[in-house]
Scaffold this motif. Sequence first.
Motif, short mmCIF file in Angstrom:
data_model
loop_
_atom_site.label_atom_id
_atom_site.label_comp_id
_atom_site.label_asym_id
_atom_site.label_seq_id
_atom_site.Cartn_x
_atom_site.Cartn_y
_atom_site.Cartn_z
N ASP A 1 0.84 -1.20 0.00
CA ASP A 1 0.00 0.00 0.00
C ASP A 1 0.87 1.25 0.00
N ARG A 2 0.37 2.28 -0.66
CA ARG A 2 1.05 3.58 -0.59
C ARG A 2 0.77 4.24 0.75
N PHE A 3 1.66 5.12 1.13
CA PHE A 3 1.40 5.91 2.34
C PHE A 3 0.47 7.07 1.99
N ASP A 4 -0.29 7.49 2.98
CA ASP A 4 -1.16 8.65 2.79
C ASP A 4 -0.48 9.90 3.35
N ASP A 5 -1.13 11.02 3.20
CA ASP A 5 -0.53 12.27 3.68
C ASP A 5 -0.48 12.34 5.20
N ILE A 6 -1.33 11.52 5.84
CA ILE A 6 -1.25 11.50 7.31
C ILE A 6 0.15 11.03 7.72
N ALA A 7 0.61 9.99 7.05
CA ALA A 7 1.96 9.48 7.35
C ALA A 7 3.04 10.41 6.83
N LEU A 8 2.88 10.85 5.58
CA LEU A 8 3.96 11.61 4.94
C LEU A 8 4.10 13.04 5.48
N ASP A 9 2.98 13.64 5.88
CA ASP A 9 3.08 14.98 6.47
C ASP A 9 3.90 14.94 7.75
N ASP A 10 3.69 13.88 8.51
CA ASP A 10 4.46 13.74 9.75
C ASP A 10 5.95 13.60 9.43
N TRP A 11 6.24 12.83 8.39
CA TRP A 11 7.64 12.67 7.98
C TRP A 11 8.24 14.00 7.56
N ALA A 12 7.46 14.77 6.77
CA ALA A 12 7.96 16.06 6.28
C ALA A 12 8.26 16.97 7.46
N ALA A 13 7.36 16.95 8.45
CA ALA A 13 7.55 17.82 9.61
C ALA A 13 8.79 17.40 10.40
N ARG A 14 8.96 16.10 10.58
CA ARG A 14 10.09 15.64 11.39
C ARG A 14 11.43 15.79 10.67
N SER A 15 11.40 15.57 9.36
CA SER A 15 12.67 15.53 8.62
C SER A 15 13.05 16.89 8.04
N GLN B 1 -5.33 -13.99 3.99
CA GLN B 1 -5.52 -12.59 4.36
C GLN B 1 -6.11 -11.91 3.13
N ALA B 2 -7.32 -11.41 3.26
CA ALA B 2 -8.02 -10.93 2.07
C ALA B 2 -8.55 -9.50 2.22
N LEU B 3 -8.68 -9.06 3.45
CA LEU B 3 -9.34 -7.77 3.69
C LEU B 3 -8.51 -6.90 4.61
N LYS B 4 -8.80 -5.63 4.57
CA LYS B 4 -8.16 -4.71 5.53
C LYS B 4 -9.20 -3.71 6.02
N SER B 5 -8.94 -3.15 7.17
CA SER B 5 -9.83 -2.10 7.66
C SER B 5 -9.55 -0.84 6.84
N ASP B 6 -10.61 -0.11 6.53
CA ASP B 6 -10.45 1.10 5.72
C ASP B 6 -11.32 2.19 6.32
N ASP B 7 -11.22 2.27 7.63
CA ASP B 7 -12.12 3.20 8.32
C ASP B 7 -11.34 4.41 8.81
N PRO B 8 -11.73 5.60 8.36
CA PRO B 8 -10.99 6.80 8.77
C PRO B 8 -10.95 6.98 10.28
N ARG B 9 -11.93 6.44 10.98
CA ARG B 9 -11.91 6.56 12.44
C ARG B 9 -10.75 5.76 13.02
N PHE B 10 -10.52 4.59 12.46
CA PHE B 10 -9.39 3.79 12.92
C PHE B 10 -8.07 4.52 12.64
N ALA C 1 -7.54 7.63 12.27
CA ALA C 1 -7.38 8.78 13.16
C ALA C 1 -7.01 8.33 14.56
N ALA C 2 -7.52 7.18 14.96
CA ALA C 2 -7.23 6.69 16.32
C ALA C 2 -5.88 6.01 16.41
N GLY C 3 -5.26 5.75 15.24
CA GLY C 3 -3.89 5.22 15.27
C GLY C 3 -3.80 3.70 15.31
N PHE C 4 -4.75 3.02 14.72
CA PHE C 4 -4.61 1.57 14.61
C PHE C 4 -5.33 1.08 13.38
N LYS C 5 -5.06 -0.16 13.01
CA LYS C 5 -5.87 -0.82 12.00
C LYS C 5 -6.10 -2.25 12.44
#
Lengths: 483, 145, 492
Positions: free
Chosen positions: A90-104, A288-297, A299-303
């Motif tokens: 899977d590609r990373f989303d901006d939630i992940a990459l924005d954090d990287w940009a800020a830290r790096s 393994q066939a499915l993944k969670s795709d819930d924005p609430r998850f 945002a809460a930091g898990f899948k």
Amino acid sequence: MKLSRYDYIIVGSGAGGGVLAFHLARAGKRVLMLEAGQRWQPRDYPDNELDASARLMWSGGVEPSQDASLMLMRGRTLGGGTVINQCLLDRFDDIALDDWAARSGLDSFSETAMGRHYDAVEADLSLQSIPESDWNGNARIYADGFDRLGYRRAPLRRGQSRCDVAGGNDCMRCLGGCPRASKQSTAATFLPRAEELGLEIITGCHIHGVVHGSAGVTVYGQVGREQVQFFAARCVLAAGTLGSSRILMNSGLGDALPALGKGFFCHPQFVTFARYAEPVDAHRGSFQALKSDDPRFRAAGFKLENVFMGPVAAAYLLPGGARAHQRLMRDYRHLACIEVAVRDVTPGRLSLSRGGQLRIHKSLGAPERKRAREGLKIIRDIYRVTGATEVAQAPTGIGLHLMGGCAQGLHRDSSVVNPEFAVHGMPRLHVVDGSLFPSAPGINPSLTIMALAHRAAEALLGGAQAPAGISRSVPADAAEVSA
Amino acid sequence: MTTPASQPIAAFSQRHEQALARIGDVLIPGNGSLPSYSESGAAALAPRALAGARPVDQVMMLRLISVVGALPRPLIALLLLCIRGGMRLPGIAGAPARLLDLALKGVVMNTYYCGLDRTAPDGDSAVFHALDFRLQMQVDDEDTK
Amino acid sequence: MTATHYLDQARTAAEGLRESSLKERLAELALLRQRIDQRREDIAEQVMAETGKCRTDALVSEIMGSLDYLHWLNKAAPAVLADEKVSTPIALMGKASRIWHEALGTVLIITPWNYPLHIALTAIAPAFAAGNAVILKPSEHTPLKGLLESLVADLPLLSSALQIAYGDGDTARALIDARPDKICFTGSAATGKAILAQAAPLLIPVDLELGGKDAMLVFDDVDLHRTSAGALWGAFTNAGQSCTSVEALYVQRPLYRDMVATLAQQLDALIVNEGDAGDADIGAMTTDFQCDIVEAQLEDARKKGAQIHGGGRIAGTRLLRPALVTEVTPDMLLMQQETFGPVLPVLAFDNEAEAIRQVNNSGFGLSASVWSKDLDRAARVARALRVGAVSINNVMLTEGNPALPFGGVGASGSGRVKGAEGLRGMTRSKAVLIDKQHGKLEANWYPYTREKYRLFGQLISGLSGKGLAALLRFARAGLQLESHAQKPRRNP
């Protein structure tokens, strides 16, 4: 007598090393890859969990953190982690990459800027989404629970070419290496292509350290009991988070690189089993066939992961005293399994003992425990609404997706590797693997490591030999200038 | 898999095997269809399971198996119970219990549930028979090119 | 600038130095030492860039070694260079005798490329301390351009006393023709011979520090690990480009096999790279031609049946992996010529006498080391070796003490640098005898008479006789001579 001097030595053959080797070889560079593990013909991969752990993984299977709250796993075979992972890309989303940009401090960490690198590596891989027709009982319970509770889910995208699940193949076998060479490990994809282009590979080569010089890098280690050293104009460490950090620390670079070994992250995973009256056969087909795709998850930091595992791993993770444990194991075919994978925020630290043994200082912080609890509650809800007769929580946390330790960034005090993928102050020494991650993304890292390897290839080769079809970004000698 | 003679685990002896079997029987006493740990002969697989471990861990495992396996069975059971309780302690306080769990439960489950026993009447794995577990994988020459 | 200009300037500077005191000169050398210390990382960088040596070699041999020497010089020079009083024989009663250690004037120092800083400084400093003006002709391969100039800038005496003439052999020949008062040459035997030949008709004294084929003798009672580690360091430090590198390791037969195995294992762990940060063991060779010599010697040995463990040149670099050579025979080039590279031939010997004979037969005689738990045996062997220096149970360590002289025997040269002997080598000893002004004539002056002749006879008998009676005879003859000497020849 002439001894070889390579253009590049790459230590490690996983997602980072494999992709980078291919692009460097394609640009006509003379590349030597050093891999600690062995080379396997696909059909010879171990057919049982015992041998898979002993022969494809570091330290014979798992490595505990210092407080043993997490059991870490990493591959030690040609192809590295990509041989023993589930190849979820899977590609990373901006939630992940924005954090990287800020830290790096690097604005190149964004969905847009990473896009063409993702495009490039995806073009060289066979990616398939698991269709509903390939679901097993475990996937159906997962889907049913999500639907009943109103959570969003999505099909998994996996690197695979011809699993023929409909024909009866069980993909769980591929956690010990895919015998059909369907799973898109680097051993099945980038490495053979790179070898055709001249890549040389030495397996069973354990690297102890590197010496960075004014005109090249000496890489030293051993093959069996024989001490060896190799020479190249540049060396790329792609030995994974634990491997690359260990090699740099063992080379005595800790003093020069204050951020080395710091910012170590993983995705702590907590498995919950449930027993059902009818057989679930979670081990069959596309396990393994499915993944969670819930924005609430998110945002809460898990899948929540729809996973399963072989009898050895299940037996290790199932709780209880002898008789209860045995009873659950006897009902292995009736077990379902979901795990919560936590986006880690409490940084760990890697160090070396006086004897040179790697120490992994990583404990579960309050945020991780809270995220795990939230996820576990939903898992229990899923089991409840789907009619489980018994729920069993694994007493041990698993640490997968080992990341950080050689963070990429602008400044030496907070990072190890500069934007051109060279270690600060060492223009001929590079790191290209998951250790570059400035933080835990909460998404499986493999595809992004590959994409970073593609970007690294551009940085190393400079514009003239940039990977085909890709516009260039970094001038040839930028690495030298900025270092 | 052969164990290189240079590895500490090469010192795994008959005595170690018997000691491990005693520990294993406490964790897996057998129930009807599942053989007990010692019946499965799984302890003999320990050197193969530990061949990939770090030498320091191999030495530690040999010692641990000798010491724990020499205890009377009720004491082994009590120790394992204490380990299960101690694992819940957070942070470094729970580390010893979790490491012992990894070492003892890890090696027992690994050698027993890997399906390498040949104790079923048909010469197959009695453990896998009891679990009704079998993975299917069609491999032909075309696949491995 | 022509060679004559250099010498003219040097002679003027030498005149000027006569006005300076030793204390003033040593004060400048102390400042020089401070500057080297302060700039040691810069200096190491420049040395590494020109020589290819690894950082630790640059720091320890070039910089630390030079600082050590300067430290010793500052302490030792006042005593070594002080005017000496010597006793005056009784026959010269009433007079005083002195030795003055005076500057030679101008000293030409010609240095090689293996230790461009250390060898230059350990010659310049004593020459200057003794009051000489110095012309340094560094190797064209490692000129360290501007380094020494910048280190002595603002030191008025030293900056006027030191000139550096960059160039190759032609430059050196021209400078010699311009007649310096002394030549100190460190380098190959071939160049040494040429210099000596050129200097001979000009009657210029020459110190020659030439190459070696230095042996390490190991008896079977040693600690294997330490001794092997010492052998490897002695053979490979500075990539084997030291005149005192171990170039032949003789091991007593009972230990031979184990020692070779230990050496091979330790050798495999040595890391080769250049431009390191202190973490490479062996740096690059300084010149391509030296790489070629080393490779040719190894190839010759291989053809003649030697076993070679390691070795090889990393393509496109001057990095050589170190090599251990066994099955060595005397017809191999590496046993006949200096190798000057990271190559260690290992030979077996059966007894003490045989070992000594083998070492003394090499023609060279720079240094050696003897390793044995039995210190009496070690000392016995050390005395029997025809070399300029011996380390016992250590290797290349005589150079570690600046108070010890350094120099060779036979094809390894003559003359000594370092130590009191080296410092005195930068001087000429002027003998002085001081009498007072008075009217008395000396007995041995004219006129000679039969009486004087008789009295001198008695005086000599008294001098060579024993006991009180002889002394009395001597005194009586002396007094009679003295009074006789004041009388003119009788003219009837």
